[in-house]
Design a protein around this motif. Sequence first.
Motif, PDB file in Angstrom:
ATOM      1  N   ALA A  18     -10.752  20.981  36.367  1.00  0.00           N
ATOM      2  CA  ALA A  18      -9.369  20.493  36.414  1.00  0.00           C
ATOM      3  C   ALA A  18      -9.128  19.507  35.279  1.00  0.00           C
ATOM      4  N   TYR A  19      -7.936  19.567  34.700  1.00  0.00           N
ATOM      5  CA  TYR A  19      -7.550  18.677  33.608  1.00  0.00           C
ATOM      6  C   TYR A  19      -6.214  18.037  33.937  1.00  0.00           C
ATOM      7  N   ASP A  20      -6.026  16.833  33.416  1.00  0.00           N
ATOM      8  CA  ASP A  20      -4.755  16.138  33.543  1.00  0.00           C
ATOM      9  C   ASP A  20      -4.179  15.919  32.157  1.00  0.00           C
ATOM     10  N   ARG A  21      -2.863  15.915  32.097  1.00  0.00           N
ATOM     11  CA  ARG A  21      -2.201  15.676  30.819  1.00  0.00           C
ATOM     12  C   ARG A  21      -1.827  14.211  30.712  1.00  0.00           C
ATOM     13  N   ALA A  22      -2.402  13.521  29.736  1.00  0.00           N
ATOM     14  CA  ALA A  22      -2.149  12.110  29.491  1.00  0.00           C
ATOM     15  C   ALA A  22      -1.365  11.966  28.190  1.00  0.00           C
ATOM     16  N   PRO A  23      -0.850  10.771  27.890  1.00  0.00           N
ATOM     17  CA  PRO A  23      -0.123  10.589  26.621  1.00  0.00           C
ATOM     18  C   PRO A  23      -0.941  10.990  25.399  1.00  0.00           C
TER      19      PRO A  23
END
Length: 450
Positions: free
Chosen positions: A427-432
């Motif tokens: 799983a990946y998250d989108r950060a700035p």
Amino acid sequence: MIGTDDRLTPTLPPAFERSDVAAPGSLAPLAQLADTGLEVPVLGGGRVRHVNLDVAASAPALAVVAEHVERVLPYYASVHRGTGYPSQQTTALVDQARAVVARHVGARDDDLVVFTRNTTDALNLLANAVPGDTVVLDIEHHANLLPWRDGARRVVVGRSSFAATLDAIDAELGRCPAALLTVTGASNVTGEVLPIGDLAGLAHSHGARLAVDGAQLLPHRRVDIAALGVDYLAFSGHKAYAPYGAGALVGRADWLDAAPPHLAGGGAVESVGIDDVSWKTGADRHEAGTPNVIGIVALARALAELERLGDDARTAHEHALTRRLHAGLAAQAGVRVIRGFDDLDDGLGIATVELDRGSIGLLAAALGAEHGISVRAGRFCAHPLFDRLATRSNGLRASLGAGTSVDDIDRFLAALAALIADGPAYAYDRAPAGWCPRVDDRPPLAFDLD
């Protein structure tokens, strides 16, 4: 599949027809780099051999360059006027490096070699020396686009063919006199190599000079500025297997001697009074302060090693790998390779792709985190060109170099196919700052700077 709301069709590409693209035995790395054999951690606790396909951004040092720097470091000292043996040897090294750079790029006897931090620094120096208008193309890296952002800059938008683009440049130069035409030697987005000799002839026919951003081209091809008619060439060590913080501007002396010093400081002056200063001419005029001796020596050693490897061998190695890369990408479903011109056949080992659907950023992050493959995602500091050519907001670039092998290409193509078909395993998250693993179990580097 890559993406969440916008998923790709899970279609695996057909098997790559490797035999008619290039023989694996002929595609070993051409040169040993300082990172050869580097293993990097991947998610899940494993380690894999690193595949560096981000060479167009910054190339690792050649092993011989790193070794040369290690030999030079004990003798590092101030240049010029130092009376000690290390200072004398350091001065001699910088003088020799200047001669090596001049030889490598085919400089004329009266050309200057000015050492800078990088290509951007070199082109900013040149921008302050041009006595008139500058014509620039929209295909440029920001290093050769932003320094000219004033009333004297005129931009030519590229056409679908370079022949039509050349006509547009001709018309712009004929419309109003210009002092300089400045172009990239090879696109950092598409890898397409521009016909520099033709551009030089066109510029000179209108009474203008030609400057070339050689950051991408010079590490891959020999650039003979005298033979090609180039007036100024800018390039960086960090793209030419010498990432020690030095670059160069090579070219005609008259504009540079008449320009304000690039930096005001010691070494650039003949004499200084309270109310007046007499500046030097030549390279010293623009190299104030203590120079980056190690970077300069590393750059010269890298260029000498590229000469030893040979132009034919480097070109053949790169062409074979590039054909293999493009053949594999053509077999991928939902992938489009970006091109700038439909009539330029010569290209470097660069392929920028966009997806029909899905997230390029997530794809790039998973290539690194799960497969140990470094690529680049974004618009590659060439926003006007990318925005004109692409249909999506960003692309993925794979770029090759002297240390690239057939296994690097095949691992990238296999990982790309698997990620497009099945998506990331984690799983990946989108950060700035971009996509990152939700749980990153890769250990940080143990380098201690305290």
